[in-house]
Every structure is written in C-alpha cells, then in structure tokens.
Design a protein around this motif. Structure first.
Motif, PDB file in Angstrom:
ATOM      1  N   ILE A  30      -6.374 -12.000  -3.479  1.00 55.85           N
ATOM      2  CA  ILE A  30      -7.127 -10.973  -2.698  1.00 55.85           C
ATOM      3  C   ILE A  30      -6.242 -10.730  -1.307  1.00 55.85           C
ATOM      4  O   ILE A  30      -5.455 -11.909  -0.708  1.00 55.85           O
ATOM      5  CB  ILE A  30      -8.437 -11.830  -2.136  1.00 55.85           C
ATOM      6  N   HIS A  31      -6.228  -9.414  -0.955  1.00 59.93           N
ATOM      7  CA  HIS A  31      -5.679  -8.949   0.374  1.00 59.93           C
ATOM      8  C   HIS A  31      -6.815  -8.232   0.992  1.00 59.93           C
ATOM      9  O   HIS A  31      -7.338  -7.318   0.418  1.00 59.93           O
ATOM     10  CB  HIS A  31      -4.229  -8.455   0.044  1.00 59.93           C
ATOM     11  N   TYR A  32      -6.976  -8.565   2.409  1.00 62.09           N
ATOM     12  CA  TYR A  32      -7.887  -7.555   3.155  1.00 62.09           C
ATOM     13  C   TYR A  32      -6.868  -6.857   4.224  1.00 62.09           C
ATOM     14  O   TYR A  32      -5.951  -7.303   4.871  1.00 62.09           O
ATOM     15  CB  TYR A  32      -8.714  -8.482   3.852  1.00 62.09           C
ATOM     16  N   SER A  33      -7.373  -5.653   4.388  1.00 64.20           N
ATOM     17  CA  SER A  33      -6.965  -4.724   5.524  1.00 64.20           C
ATOM     18  C   SER A  33      -8.132  -3.827   5.894  1.00 64.20           C
ATOM     19  O   SER A  33      -9.180  -3.989   5.524  1.00 64.20           O
ATOM     20  CB  SER A  33      -5.743  -3.913   4.964  1.00 64.20           C
ATOM     21  N   ASP A  34      -7.878  -3.350   6.994  1.00 66.92           N
ATOM     22  CA  ASP A  34      -8.937  -2.226   7.571  1.00 66.92           C
ATOM     23  C   ASP A  34      -8.889  -0.916   7.086  1.00 66.92           C
ATOM     24  O   ASP A  34      -9.543   0.035   7.621  1.00 66.92           O
ATOM     25  CB  ASP A  34      -8.787  -2.264   9.047  1.00 66.92           C
ATOM     26  N   ARG A  35      -7.707  -0.483   6.161  1.00 68.40           N
ATOM     27  CA  ARG A  35      -7.627   0.948   5.763  1.00 68.40           C
ATOM     28  C   ARG A  35      -7.130   0.904   4.465  1.00 68.40           C
ATOM     29  O   ARG A  35      -6.511  -0.267   3.885  1.00 68.40           O
ATOM     30  CB  ARG A  35      -6.967   1.655   6.769  1.00 68.40           C
ATOM     31  N   ALA A  36      -7.257   2.016   3.568  1.00 70.07           N
ATOM     32  CA  ALA A  36      -6.413   2.217   2.409  1.00 70.07           C
ATOM     33  C   ALA A  36      -5.292   3.132   2.493  1.00 70.07           C
ATOM     34  O   ALA A  36      -5.250   3.981   3.349  1.00 70.07           O
ATOM     35  CB  ALA A  36      -7.513   2.572   1.431  1.00 70.07           C
ATOM     36  N   LEU A  37      -4.235   3.047   1.615  1.00 71.95           N
ATOM     37  CA  LEU A  37      -3.478   3.928   1.563  1.00 71.95           C
ATOM     38  C   LEU A  37      -3.572   4.840   0.398  1.00 71.95           C
ATOM     39  O   LEU A  37      -4.020   4.566  -0.901  1.00 71.95           O
ATOM     40  CB  LEU A  37      -1.951   3.304   1.514  1.00 71.95           C
ATOM     41  N   MET A  38      -2.988   6.296   0.714  1.00 69.04           N
ATOM     42  CA  MET A  38      -3.125   7.100  -0.419  1.00 69.04           C
ATOM     43  C   MET A  38      -2.045   8.020  -0.675  1.00 69.04           C
ATOM     44  O   MET A  38      -1.489   8.856   0.413  1.00 69.04           O
ATOM     45  CB  MET A  38      -4.444   8.093  -0.205  1.00 69.04           C
ATOM     46  N   THR A  39      -1.290   7.979  -2.021  1.00 63.10           N
ATOM     47  CA  THR A  39      -0.116   8.829  -2.337  1.00 63.10           C
ATOM     48  C   THR A  39      -0.937   9.729  -3.303  1.00 63.10           C
ATOM     49  O   THR A  39      -1.357   9.513  -4.281  1.00 63.10           O
ATOM     50  CB  THR A  39       0.984   8.124  -2.685  1.00 63.10           C
TER      51      THR A  39
END
Length: 376
Positions: free
Chosen positions: A339-348
């Motif tokens: 699992i990895h947590y962040s505060d946003r998603a990336l979209m390509t």
C-alpha cells in the motif's frame, strides 16, 4: 504489414459484466502462441521518485501504450498501465515494427527527460515452455476502450526475464529513425485531489494466482464503488495552467522551437477551455458536463495483471477496514499486498476523441512503484 485480423483473438473475447466477473475462470482465455508480451519499465525509477520526478516517470509509462496503438493502426490489444511502465500483448507479426518505434521513444525520452526506458519482448511460447500461462479477459469501457485483465503468472515471469536476461529478451540499443506517433497522449489535467481524505494505491498478489482468494476483497471494493473511484465529477480540478503540459510536449515534439510555440498555443486554448468548462460543467447536458461524467467511468483505476492493482479515494474508516481485511487474508496465507498513501491521484490520458478515450490512473508521490516495493 499483415492485416489487422492478427488481433482477432482480443477483439473476439467475451466481456466481463462486472468486477466480480474476475472470479469466473471461464472469462479468461489463453493467448495465442504466436503473440509476445511487451514489457517497458523506467530504469532507476526509485531514484527519480526521490527527486520529485514521479510524474515524469509516470507519463513515460503511458506513451508505450499509445505508441503501440498508433503503430498498429488503432487495433485493440491487451495492455496494462503500471505507473512506471506498461505491459502489452501483441502479435509476433508486429514485434519488429513496434520495437523500432519504441527504440525511437526510448532515445527521445533519454534526450528530453534524462530517463531510460527498459524495453523487452518475451514470446508467449517461451512463457509456456517455462511453466507459466497467459490468460486474458477484457472489460468494455463506455468510451470505446477495452480494459484487459491477465492471469496465469505470465506477466510476472515476463518482467523477470526482461530484467534478468536483458541480452536475450531486451530491445538492444539502436539508432532508430522510425517516426513515432504519440497522437492522443494528453496530460492536461492537474493532479486530482482526494475528496474522501486519502488516495490509497494498492497492489494485491493472490497466492498461486488463485483469484477466488480475492473474493472477500472484491466484495468490499464492490461495496465501496463508485464513491471510492479517485476520479469523479466532484473532484476533477478545473484549474489552470496545466502543470504537466511540458512533460507531454517533451515526449511529443522533438523540435524545441516548435515545442515552445505549441505550448504557448495550448496554454491559450486550455485557459479558454477552463473558463468555458467552469461556467457549463454543472449542466449535465453540456459538452463539459458530459465529459466530466465520462472521465471517471473510463478510468483504469482497477485492473488485474496477475496482481490486483487499484487506486482508491477512501476515508479513514474505509482505509482501516481495507487494511484489516488485507491483513487477515495475508495471515491466512491467501495473498501478499503493498500500500502507498498520498493526497492526490495522477492522470495521464489517451484521447482519440470526445467519444473514445481512456484515463490512466496512479497515486501521486510513488503510487504503484512504491506499493510494489512494500509488498509483504
């Protein structure tokens, strides 16, 4: 070039009706022996991530898929976007041409982004000789693309062979003058912030590729959808300027002067578009309103490539519920997970048109790459 009937295997596959269809082994069919697994991976991606370059790493995975699609005249083929690379399945008749195109991409990416792309091809026949199998299922997305799912242990084996025996399976360094077509590559959405609290990037590897071990997890994910989809109409950012436009153009345009001019034009166009979108997006019958709804349901935020890969927008209670279930299944010897947590998603994005598009999703700040390193 042989006719596109080479791709009939995939075009004629039956389609999964829903998420739980992954548990139906009859939905997966064996790939033809005269196809090959294409593996691409950004070398030294961990170092690049630590330098804050994960978006650059991330965007270099997507052009593999787009370059292959355009090199194959838009034919539909199985692919999986993995964050710092991609995996595709193509007929052997296309390997030479695709390899030449990807050699150009590799050379260009090294020059423009100082990132090296590892590229390799492993024949399906070789995979079977080594004791694995490659089975494919597909899921139709509303905007025309097909989302592929793989089982049988083949992709993990292909990745290992390419990395450990690059002299046998790798695409050798070469000067390639083959023109590369990246039409459709777009990186004009800014990072998508979490609406529920945190973005969870999750990789789950069932033991012995037994998908039935994932049923409790799939049941829970099914219950959390669609609100856990990281890309929805209520969190897509209508912000300007597009912060990743430079990375898109660095890959698509070699000439620096033309790239500068094109960026100026696109900045003007996207500014105007952001104003129009902001004023019309709440009208469900407007072009912007329809497109915003279409983006989320045409995202690849949940797929299976021997591992379950998913990016989720979850609140604290949901993340704890998921982690508790994962730990239980791990302790029962049914799976491994990271699992990895962040505060946003990336979209390509891969955009043929407003009617045909797919959006490749990853978690920010390491996403799938870090989740893979944290597999337990």
């Amino acid at each position: 070039m042989r006719p596109e009937s080479d791709f009939n295997f995939y075009s004629e596959l039956p389609e999964l009706s829903d998420l739980l269809g992954l548990l139906d082994q009859s939905a997966f069919q064996s790939a033809p022996n005269d196809w090959s697994v294409l593996v691409t991976d950004v070398e030294n991606s961990t170092q690049a991530i630590e330098q804050g370059l994960y978006k650059e790493v991330n965007i270099l995975g997507a052009p593999t898929i787009i370059a292959v699609s355009n090199a194959c005249n838009g034919a539909s083929f199985p692919f999986v976007f993995g964050g710092d690379g991609a995996t595709c399945l193509i007929p052997n008749s296309k390997v030479q041409h695709v390899g030449s195109v990807l050699a150009t991409l590799r050379n260009h990416a090294l020059l423009q982004m100082s990132l090296k792309l590892c590229i390799g091809f492993v024949p399906v026949s070789t995979i079977r000789e080594k004791g694995a199998d490659i089975k494919v299922a597909k899921q139709s997305l509303p905007a025309g693309f097909k989302l592929a799912h793989f089982t049988g242990g083949s992709l993990a084996l292909a990745d290992k062979l390419v990395k450990k025996q690059i002299d046998i399976y790798g695409l050798p360094p070469q000067k390639s003058h083959q023109q590369i077509d990246l039409a459709g590559l777009e990186c004009r959405w800014n990072d998508v912030p979490s609406a529920n609290g945190q973005i969870m990037t999750l990789i789950v590897r069932p033991k012995k590729f037994n998908l039935n071990e994932l049923k409790p997890l799939l049941d829970l994910l099914n219950r959390l959808m669609p609100l856990s989809n990281p890309v929805r109409t209520d969190n897509l950012p209508i912000t300007w300027p597009p912060q990743h436009l430079g990375a898109e153009l660095a890959l698509k345009i070699e000439n620096s002067w033309y790239r500068w001019w094109r960026k100026k034009c696109l900045l003007g166009w996207t500014w105007l578009l952001s104003k129009i979108t902001a004023s019309t997006v709440n009208d469900p019958n407007s072009t912007a309103g329809k497109h915003f709804r279409a983006v989320g349901i045409n995202a690849d935020h949940l797929k299976f490539d021997d591992c379950l890969r998913t990016v989720l927008d979850v609140n604290e209670g949901e993340s704890k519920e998921l982690e508790a279930l994962l730990l239980q299944l791990y302790s029962e010897g049914k799976l491994n997970y990271g699992i990895h947590y962040s505060d946003r998603a990336l979209m390509t994005c891969f955009v043929h048109s407003l009617e045909k598009h797919i959006h490749l999703i990853d978690g920010a700040d390491g996403g799938y790459a870090y989740a893979a390193k944290r597999l337990i």
